[in-house]
Design a protein around this motif. Structure first.
Motif, mmCIF file in Angstrom:
data_model
loop_
_atom_site.group_PDB
_atom_site.id
_atom_site.type_symbol
_atom_site.label_atom_id
_atom_site.label_comp_id
_atom_site.label_asym_id
_atom_site.label_seq_id
_atom_site.Cartn_x
_atom_site.Cartn_y
_atom_site.Cartn_z
ATOM 1 N N LEU A 1 -23.534 18.097 -1.645
ATOM 2 C CA LEU A 1 -24.205 17.761 -0.256
ATOM 3 C C LEU A 1 -23.613 18.325 0.947
ATOM 4 O O LEU A 1 -22.310 18.462 0.724
ATOM 5 N N ALA A 2 -24.320 18.730 2.092
ATOM 6 C CA ALA A 2 -23.497 19.293 3.174
ATOM 7 C C ALA A 2 -24.130 18.672 4.434
ATOM 8 O O ALA A 2 -25.426 18.617 4.449
ATOM 9 N N VAL A 3 -23.576 18.291 5.459
ATOM 10 C CA VAL A 3 -23.953 17.813 6.608
ATOM 11 C C VAL A 3 -23.611 18.914 7.601
ATOM 12 O O VAL A 3 -22.184 19.185 7.785
ATOM 13 N N VAL A 4 -24.438 19.553 8.217
ATOM 14 C CA VAL A 4 -24.038 20.568 9.490
ATOM 15 C C VAL A 4 -24.434 20.237 10.675
ATOM 16 O O VAL A 4 -25.517 19.916 10.862
ATOM 17 N N ARG A 5 -23.308 20.229 11.670
ATOM 18 C CA ARG A 5 -23.453 19.619 12.840
ATOM 19 C C ARG A 5 -23.233 21.075 13.812
ATOM 20 O O ARG A 5 -21.980 21.489 14.243
ATOM 21 N N PRO A 6 -24.087 21.719 14.245
ATOM 22 C CA PRO A 6 -23.974 22.719 15.293
ATOM 23 C C PRO A 6 -23.302 22.425 16.629
ATOM 24 O O PRO A 6 -23.427 21.244 17.017
ATOM 25 N N GLN A 7 -22.447 23.361 17.243
ATOM 26 C CA GLN A 7 -21.797 22.699 18.375
ATOM 27 C C GLN A 7 -22.862 22.161 19.520
ATOM 28 O O GLN A 7 -22.203 21.509 20.276
ATOM 29 N N SER A 8 -23.924 22.747 19.661
ATOM 30 C CA SER A 8 -24.966 22.496 20.617
ATOM 31 C C SER A 8 -26.078 22.248 19.975
ATOM 32 O O SER A 8 -26.521 22.532 18.741
ATOM 33 N N GLY A 9 -27.066 21.524 20.757
ATOM 34 C CA GLY A 9 -28.231 21.242 20.111
ATOM 35 C C GLY A 9 -28.626 19.751 19.938
ATOM 36 O O GLY A 9 -27.730 19.097 19.820
ATOM 37 N N ARG A 10 -29.883 19.372 19.741
ATOM 38 C CA ARG A 10 -30.030 18.030 19.313
ATOM 39 C C ARG A 10 -30.360 17.821 17.744
ATOM 40 O O ARG A 10 -30.598 16.604 17.465
ATOM 41 N N ARG A 11 -29.951 18.744 17.085
ATOM 42 C CA ARG A 11 -30.382 18.550 15.877
ATOM 43 C C ARG A 11 -28.877 18.629 14.863
ATOM 44 O O ARG A 11 -27.995 19.146 15.186
ATOM 45 N N ALA A 12 -29.069 17.986 13.664
ATOM 46 C CA ALA A 12 -28.220 18.220 12.433
ATOM 47 C C ALA A 12 -28.951 18.614 11.485
ATOM 48 O O ALA A 12 -30.006 18.421 11.434
ATOM 49 N N TYR A 13 -28.297 18.922 10.205
ATOM 50 C CA TYR A 13 -29.011 19.299 9.005
ATOM 51 C C TYR A 13 -28.303 18.632 7.674
ATOM 52 O O TYR A 13 -26.987 18.819 7.572
ATOM 53 N N LEU A 14 -29.083 18.286 6.920
ATOM 54 C CA LEU A 14 -28.734 17.787 5.525
ATOM 55 C C LEU A 14 -29.016 18.808 4.678
ATOM 56 O O LEU A 14 -30.216 19.437 4.509
ATOM 57 N N LEU A 15 -28.117 19.322 3.654
ATOM 58 C CA LEU A 15 -28.393 20.215 2.704
ATOM 59 C C LEU A 15 -28.064 19.474 1.374
ATOM 60 O O LEU A 15 -26.829 18.864 0.913
ATOM 61 N N ALA A 16 -28.606 19.493 0.391
ATOM 62 C CA ALA A 16 -28.610 18.973 -0.896
ATOM 63 C C ALA A 16 -29.108 19.599 -2.197
ATOM 64 O O ALA A 16 -30.469 19.917 -1.980
ATOM 65 N N GLY A 17 -28.606 19.790 -3.198
ATOM 66 C CA GLY A 17 -29.121 20.324 -4.355
ATOM 67 C C GLY A 17 -28.040 20.374 -5.543
ATOM 68 O O GLY A 17 -26.904 20.118 -5.466
ATOM 69 N N SER A 18 -28.680 20.699 -6.749
ATOM 70 C CA SER A 18 -27.836 21.066 -8.146
ATOM 71 C C SER A 18 -27.357 22.552 -7.899
ATOM 72 O O SER A 18 -27.684 23.139 -8.711
ATOM 73 N N VAL A 19 -26.408 22.903 -6.650
ATOM 74 C CA VAL A 19 -25.903 24.046 -6.697
ATOM 75 C C VAL A 19 -24.599 24.016 -6.386
ATOM 76 O O VAL A 19 -24.213 22.833 -6.069
ATOM 77 N N THR A 20 -23.774 25.148 -6.514
ATOM 78 C CA THR A 20 -22.492 24.844 -6.258
ATOM 79 C C THR A 20 -22.139 24.881 -4.826
ATOM 80 O O THR A 20 -22.749 25.185 -3.900
ATOM 81 N N PRO A 21 -20.739 24.354 -4.701
ATOM 82 C CA PRO A 21 -20.469 24.049 -2.969
ATOM 83 C C PRO A 21 -20.576 25.331 -2.353
ATOM 84 O O PRO A 21 -20.707 25.285 -1.074
ATOM 85 N N SER A 22 -20.148 26.437 -2.869
ATOM 86 C CA SER A 22 -20.199 27.520 -2.282
ATOM 87 C C SER A 22 -21.372 28.205 -1.639
ATOM 88 O O SER A 22 -21.616 28.494 -0.281
ATOM 89 N N VAL A 23 -22.504 27.665 -2.350
ATOM 90 C CA VAL A 23 -23.807 27.937 -1.896
ATOM 91 C C VAL A 23 -24.290 27.245 -0.789
ATOM 92 O O VAL A 23 -24.554 27.730 0.268
ATOM 93 N N LEU A 24 -23.892 25.971 -0.466
ATOM 94 C CA LEU A 24 -24.247 25.065 0.612
ATOM 95 C C LEU A 24 -23.293 25.636 1.772
ATOM 96 O O LEU A 24 -23.702 25.530 2.939
ATOM 97 N N THR A 25 -22.026 25.998 1.398
ATOM 98 C CA THR A 25 -21.005 26.530 2.509
ATOM 99 C C THR A 25 -21.753 27.704 3.179
ATOM 100 O O THR A 25 -21.592 27.650 4.663
ATOM 101 N N ALA A 26 -22.149 28.653 2.519
ATOM 102 C CA ALA A 26 -22.755 29.886 3.043
ATOM 103 C C ALA A 26 -23.871 29.487 3.911
ATOM 104 O O ALA A 26 -24.115 29.674 5.120
ATOM 105 N N ALA A 27 -24.768 28.624 3.012
ATOM 106 C CA ALA A 27 -26.130 28.467 3.745
ATOM 107 C C ALA A 27 -25.850 27.425 5.310
ATOM 108 O O ALA A 27 -26.489 27.630 6.458
ATOM 109 N N GLY A 28 -24.517 26.436 5.090
ATOM 110 C CA GLY A 28 -24.549 25.600 6.047
ATOM 111 C C GLY A 28 -23.978 26.450 7.576
ATOM 112 O O GLY A 28 -24.133 26.278 8.540
ATOM 113 N N ALA A 29 -23.100 27.539 7.099
ATOM 114 C CA ALA A 29 -22.684 28.306 8.278
ATOM 115 C C ALA A 29 -23.737 29.112 8.928
ATOM 116 O O ALA A 29 -23.537 29.104 10.184
#
Length: 370
Positions: A332-360
């Motif tokens: 699981l990963a929760v992404v909060r950009p510095q600006s904007g009204r949104r955040a993002y949840l990422l979740a799946g049966s993948v390695t943490p490195s995949v979500l780290t890159a996608a979250g960035a």
């Protein structure tokens, strides 16, 4: 918790748990099932949704899910043992009873409506309409439902035959699905089914690098006959209510209108409107898939705080914050950009490195997300 906030939590947990879409052997006298061609058995399982059955099922999970607001039943479903009785006539006509020490909780499905019956509170509820996304429930862990869901997710992954087993009096044949993509945290999925009807009787899901399954589901008793089902009716001293399926797009607010990118971490979008919702998408292939949901910023903050309390790690790329939690085999990963009204949840049966890159990527201000 308000209805709107509970609806938003439902989106969060439904997307996370559905990907996870995510062991015991019954010993009995009599012959075990024979070994059959793996591709043939997989095809039979995928086509078994019209095979009727009724029986008793035991499922067990060992996922260390954190406690989430008002979602204790969901945590117990994937982190404990659940006993169920099921009556299945067709995809749109069935009944599943979850058996508890206090009685039972039933779900009745018919073409025009769905009913839930809670024995403890003596309440019957009629749900009109189909929810775009809903919370996982006990019936999703029945061997037929779980097996078909996983096999649909992994059409290209290798299938190999397994030795047969005697399950609930049936000589069952087995097939093992081994994901090819090293990015998935799922090591293997084993399914045993009736080789004549394709009805799945037992499912074991094992995380990569582990020996014992993290989720198992098996019939204790089964009859492959069509049950007679009728809608439940209110009785004296029983509460009754009618409700409509929640509008989860409305619960997500403006974030539900977000346009997500065509690729993340080099992985193409697989379903641009997951559950029919703009602002929710599925990326990747096979079991190496992950979901992304655009959330209101305050919900993202609540989720990030809950993840942090559960031991999540926080990284801060130049353009925002990524809070990441691994609950084998779920990432699981929760992404909060510095600006904007949104955040993002990422979740799946993948390695943490995949979500780290996608979250960035999602945290960067120059995106096609708008």
């Amino acid at each position: 918790m308000s209805r709107a906030k509970l609806g938003r939590w439902a989106v969060v947990v439904a997307v996370a748990a559905v990907l996870v879409a995510i062991a015991s052997v019954v010993g009995a006298l009599g012959p075990r099932g024979g070994t059959v061609d793996a591709s043939r058995l997989r095809a039979l399982v995928l086509a078994s949704d019209k095979a009727p059955y009724q029986g008793v099922v035991r499922s067990a999970g060992s996922l260390a899910l954190p406690q989430l607001p008002n979602l204790g039943d969901l945590t117990a479903l994937f982190a404990g043992t659940t006993a169920m009785r099921a009556w299945y006539a067709a995809p749109d006509r069935y009944r599943v009873a979850t058996l508890t020490t206090a009685g039972e909780r039933d779900v009745y499905k018919f073409p025009d409506a769905e009913y839930t019956w809670d024995y403890g509170s003596a309440m019957l509820t009629k749900l009109v309409g189909d929810p775009a996304v809903r919370l996982p429930r006990a019936g999703d862990l029945l061997p037929p439902e779980l097996a078909r869901r996983i096999l649909r997710l992994a059409p290209g992954d290798a299938a190999s035959a397994l030795p047969g087993r005697r399950i609930a009096g049936v000589a069952a044949s087995g097939v093992r699905i081994t994901p090819a993509d090293p990015a998935t945290t799922i090591g293997r999925v084993d399914v045993w089914a009736d080789p004549s009807t394709g009805l799945p009787l037992q499912v074991e899901i094992t995380a990569r690098g582990q020996q014992a399954p993290i989720v198992t589901s098996e019939f204790q008793e089964v009859e492959q006959t069509a049950p007679v089902l009728t809608p439940p009716k209110p009785a004296p001293a029983v509460g009754f209510s009618v409700t409509s399926a929640p509008d989860l797009a409305q619960a997500l607010g403006a974030s539900g209108r977000a346009r997500l990118p065509d690729t993340l971490d080099g992985r193409p979008v697989r379903d641009a409107r997951l559950g029919g919702i703009r602002g929710a998408a599925l990326y990747g292939t096979g079991l190496a898939s992950f979901a992304v949901v655009a959330l209101p910023r305050d919900v993202g903050g609540e989720l990030a705080e809950a993840a942090s309390k559960a031991g999540a790690a926080t990284t801060r790329p130049e353009s925002g914050e990524v809070v990441q939690l691994s609950i084998t085999p779920l990432s699981l990963a929760v992404v909060r950009p510095q600006s904007g009204r949104r955040a993002y949840l990422l979740a799946g049966s993948v390695t943490p490195s995949v979500l780290t890159a996608a979250g960035a990527e999602l945290a960067r201000p120059v995106r096609s997300v708008r």
